[in-house]
Design an enzyme around this catalytic site. Sequence first.
Site, short mmCIF file in Angstrom:
data_model
loop_
_atom_site.label_atom_id
_atom_site.label_comp_id
_atom_site.label_asym_id
_atom_site.label_seq_id
_atom_site.Cartn_x
_atom_site.Cartn_y
_atom_site.Cartn_z
N PHE A 253 -29.63 -8.31 -3.58
CA PHE A 253 -29.18 -7.11 -4.28
C PHE A 253 -27.92 -7.48 -5.09
O PHE A 253 -26.90 -6.82 -5.02
CB PHE A 253 -28.87 -5.96 -3.32
N ASP A 275 -32.30 -9.54 -7.47
CA ASP A 275 -32.19 -8.10 -7.68
C ASP A 275 -33.47 -7.60 -8.32
O ASP A 275 -34.13 -8.33 -9.08
CB ASP A 275 -31.00 -7.78 -8.59
N CYS A 364 -23.35 1.05 2.05
CA CYS A 364 -22.49 1.87 1.21
C CYS A 364 -22.84 3.36 1.33
O CYS A 364 -22.49 4.16 0.47
CB CYS A 364 -22.57 1.44 -0.25
#
Length: 423
Positions: A253, A275, A364
Amino acid sequence: MSKKEMKKSDAIAVLKKGEGREFKVGGAWIYDNEIAKVQGAFENGDIIEVHDFDDYFLGYGFINENSKIRIRMMSRKKGTEINEEFIELRVRNAWEYRKAVMASYIDEYLSFEKEDAYKKLSCRLIFGEADFMPGITIDKFSDVLVIESLALGTDRIKLEIINACKKVLLEDGVTIRGVYERSDAKVRELEGLERTKGFIGSEFDTKVEIEENGIKYYVDVENGQKTGFFLDQKFNRQSIRGLCKGKKVLDCFTHTGSFALNAAAGGASSVLGVDASDLGCRQAEENAALNGFENIAKFECADVFELLPDLAKKGEQFDVVILDPPAFTKSRASIKKAVTGYKEINMRGMKLVKNGGYLATCSCSHFMDEELFLKTIKEAARDAHKRLKQVEFRQQAADHPILWGGAASYYLKFVIFQVVDEM
């Protein structure tokens, strides 16, 4: 500042008995189901008073009947006028805080002269509720500001907030050459707002060059994710460098290549960044070339969940594996699905780490709280038949302050482990 933009109503919201618990311990939100009644007339976006069930004054906030977050609080002080002076004070406090907490970063990691540091510094300038400016985020990329406005009340005064930012920054020699709005998140619809993006004021080149940890990046403030670059990982990126010297590194990522380039800067022998975004990979390649790392850091556009099993089948092993996935959940309703995703990606990542190598992993999503995140990693290690030694636990950078009592402001959890085979 016009009366329309800062309209204050005589209405008073009265809480139910026993409600407002989050707000009373330091939070900034009053939910729709916590309000017993609203006395007086108002329009959505107006500033109104908030009282407890016994008529005790609690503060002033923006009301919006379109949102489950019915009131976003601006001040707890009786008699406060929410005007230009108030907004400038909020902005000034936010900037002075950044200057203080980023001082050592400026001295240690940035290559430009100190007198030009404030101009070159890229940081989160306004972090919504954590800076007592609910629903608005402003990132400073060198001499460009990018604004994300997600709440009706502050959306009505965003131009005044921007002007205050320009004024305060100019006092330290920073002339803002352009402002771009990235209020295109779907969550705006929950506030009754349309999604929007574009220039605020004069147009400028939206490909902005910044420097972080001595590494240069091109930030696409128009088409990049969120505001164009994730500033919250700046210290976490730097922290992995010492583990990467002479090592083979996998960065999953990778977005625009930030962890990959820090690994290269740390002396990695090779770095593979992965990604799913073709745009992200192209930007990562451009950033690698900008820093002279194009022969070390290579990038592949692929689904990480599909690529990791393929790498395992091929017998690939890495000295360092980095997992920096997007938020797998943005609501409590989907937390179980998110846990499954975090567990799988960590288990597969661990299996690709050489015995004695290192895993850097993070979440996150504030809904994936610290306890649950660490529990999920522990279960992934068990299923992967790996033992973990924690090297360090980190959070978001200090320019993204965590407001105690404001749970949503604590969202980034970052952990480095040594991964050891079961013996």
